[in-house]
Design an enzyme around this catalytic site. Structure first.
Site, PDB file in Angstrom:
ATOM      1  N   ARG A 122       0.846  -1.151  -0.009  1.00 10.96           N
ATOM      2  CA  ARG A 122      -0.064  -0.029   0.047  1.00 10.96           C
ATOM      3  C   ARG A 122       0.847   1.177   0.109  1.00 10.96           C
ATOM      4  O   ARG A 122       1.960   1.429   0.772  1.00 10.96           O
ATOM      5  CB  ARG A 122      -0.926   0.003   1.202  1.00 10.96           C
ATOM      6  CG  ARG A 122      -1.599  -1.122   1.671  1.00 10.96           C
ATOM      7  CD  ARG A 122      -2.771  -0.946   0.948  1.00 10.96           C
ATOM      8  NE  ARG A 122      -3.670   0.134   0.930  1.00 10.96           N
ATOM      9  CZ  ARG A 122      -4.775   0.451   0.046  1.00 10.96           C
ATOM     10  NH1 ARG A 122      -4.755  -0.223  -1.067  1.00 10.96           N
ATOM     11  NH2 ARG A 122      -5.487   1.446   0.109  1.00 10.96           N
ATOM     12  N   ILE A 123       0.405   2.169  -0.765  1.00 13.93           N
ATOM     13  CA  ILE A 123       0.930   3.514  -0.569  1.00 13.93           C
ATOM     14  C   ILE A 123       0.725   4.135   0.811  1.00 13.93           C
ATOM     15  O   ILE A 123      -0.263   4.044   1.020  1.00 13.93           O
ATOM     16  CB  ILE A 123       0.481   4.422  -1.854  1.00 13.93           C
ATOM     17  CG1 ILE A 123       1.304   3.770  -3.087  1.00 13.93           C
ATOM     18  CG2 ILE A 123       1.108   5.811  -1.526  1.00 13.93           C
ATOM     19  CD1 ILE A 123       0.654   4.405  -4.254  1.00 13.93           C
ATOM     20  N   HIS A 140      12.763  -2.994   0.585  1.00 15.18           N
ATOM     21  CA  HIS A 140      12.434  -3.169  -1.004  1.00 15.18           C
ATOM     22  C   HIS A 140      13.463  -3.938  -1.497  1.00 15.18           C
ATOM     23  O   HIS A 140      14.473  -3.858  -1.616  1.00 15.18           O
ATOM     24  CB  HIS A 140      12.539  -1.670  -1.370  1.00 15.18           C
ATOM     25  CG  HIS A 140      12.092  -1.591  -2.908  1.00 15.18           C
ATOM     26  ND1 HIS A 140      10.885  -1.335  -3.148  1.00 15.18           N
ATOM     27  CD2 HIS A 140      12.937  -1.498  -3.929  1.00 15.18           C
ATOM     28  CE1 HIS A 140      10.688  -1.258  -4.701  1.00 15.18           C
ATOM     29  NE2 HIS A 140      11.984  -1.288  -5.055  1.00 15.18           N
ATOM     30  N   GLU A 205      17.009 -10.300   1.755  1.00 10.24           N
ATOM     31  CA  GLU A 205      16.295  -9.272   2.513  1.00 10.24           C
ATOM     32  C   GLU A 205      16.165  -9.891   3.946  1.00 10.24           C
ATOM     33  O   GLU A 205      16.088  -9.057   5.026  1.00 10.24           O
ATOM     34  CB  GLU A 205      14.949  -9.497   1.823  1.00 10.24           C
ATOM     35  CG  GLU A 205      14.916  -8.751   0.585  1.00 10.24           C
ATOM     36  CD  GLU A 205      13.297  -8.700   0.068  1.00 10.24           C
ATOM     37  OE1 GLU A 205      13.217  -7.579  -0.260  1.00 10.24           O
ATOM     38  OE2 GLU A 205      12.602  -9.379   0.391  1.00 10.24           O
TER      39      GLU A 205
HETATM   40  C1  GRF Z   1       9.711  -8.549  -0.419  1.00  5.75           C
HETATM   41  O1  GRF Z   1      10.341  -8.802  -1.408  1.00  5.75           O
HETATM   42  C2  GRF Z   1       9.935  -7.083  -0.139  1.00  5.75           C
HETATM   43  O2  GRF Z   1      10.929  -6.524  -0.555  1.00  5.75           O
HETATM   44  C3  GRF Z   1       8.658  -6.571  -0.773  1.00  5.75           C
HETATM   45  O3  GRF Z   1       7.563  -7.230  -0.682  1.00  5.75           O
HETATM   46  C4  GRF Z   1       8.132  -8.585  -0.682  1.00  5.75           C
HETATM   47  C5  GRF Z   1       7.749  -9.249   0.327  1.00  5.75           C
HETATM   48  O4  GRF Z   1       8.054 -10.695   0.766  1.00  5.75           O
HETATM   49  N1  GRF Z   1       8.410  -5.176  -0.280  1.00  5.75           N
HETATM   50  P1  GRF Z   1       7.445 -11.496   2.091  1.00  5.75           P
HETATM   51  O5  GRF Z   1       6.059 -11.187   2.132  1.00  5.75           O
HETATM   52  O6  GRF Z   1       8.050 -10.861   3.285  1.00  5.75           O
HETATM   53  O7  GRF Z   1       7.647 -12.853   1.947  1.00  5.75           O
END
Ligand code: GRF
Length: 221
Positions: A122-123, A140, A205
């Site tokens: 969501r924005i 991100h 991530e």
């Molecule tokens: C991730 O790639 C994050 O960078 C992006 O949305 C994805 C979420 O993945 N904003 P998850 O739902 O945490 O597996």
């Protein structure tokens, strides 16, 4: 090939957070920090934060998850990991502002200090950004400022670049634009498929989100 870059010193040098110090700072010294998560989908980043909290890799509790999509898989993870969750479906509100107001009210009920957007599709408006001034983080899947917006992994994969990555940053009004706390560079290998690259980025991530949250706690709370 991969490396992590902690960018928070530059942020600190800019004194941006000193202009808007967190009024709860003194209070926080006496108790554990409470994190609220916003998520819309799969929830693997949510799970990595919960596990980091359980293993004390971050000095904070994951106190509540808020989901906007009632079918999101992250709900199953919250149930399995025993984390309280609330579904606040944006379709039931007339505006983003009304939706965010209930989100803030819910976080207030849980005394939330820091909010992490972990796959929040969501924005967000000024209401959320200003309420959690320097206490609202996003993850991100690109090396920002490259590939802002949606389908970042796919766009990086389809480009000619050899290195992409992921970024944890403070949230500001302009999408995917706030001060960067930490990034990981991730190579795009010749034999990669989009699926393989996506998995590699998610792997990093999960690491940088934990590190980024701890950086935010140490420097800005
Ligand atoms: C991730 O790639 C994050 O960078 C992006 O949305 C994805 C979420 O993945 N904003 P998850 O739902 O945490 O597996």
């Amino acid at each position: 090939m991969e490396y992590f870059k902690d960018d928070s010193t530059r942020f600190q040098q800019n004194n941006e957070y000193l202009i808007n110090p967190n009024p709860k700072n003194e209070l926080l010294k006496s108790r554990k920090i409470r994190i609220g998560i916003l998520a819309s989908g799969n929830g693997s980043n949510f799970e990595s934060l919960v596990k980091a909290s359980i293993s004390s890799s971050i000095s904070a509790d994951i106190s509540v998850l808020i989901v906007n999509n009632p079918k999101a898989k992250v709900i199953d993870r919250a149930i399995r990991l025993n984390i309280p969750y609330r579904i606040i479906n944006h379709n039931e509100f007339n505006s983003r502002e009304e939706h965010e107001s209930l989100i803030i009210e819910t976080f207030n009920q849980f005394n939330i200090d820091l909010v992490v957007m972990a796959g929040w599709m969501r924005i967000v408006t000024d209401i959320l950004i200003n309420t959690y001034n320097n206490r609202l983080l996003n993850i991100h899947p690109s090396l920002l400022p490259s590939f802002k917006g949606i389908r970042s992994i796919e766009r990086a994969f389809n480009s000619k670049i050899k290195i992409t990555g992921c970024t944890v940053h403070m949230v500001r009004q302009e999408i995917d634009s706030g001060p960067i706390l930490i990034q990981a560079a991730v190579p795009i290998l010749e034999k990669d498929t989009l699926e393989v690259l996506t998995k590699r980025i998610h792997f990093y991530e999960h690491i940088i989100l934990v590190k980024g949250v701890q950086i935010a706690i140490d420097k800005f709370l």
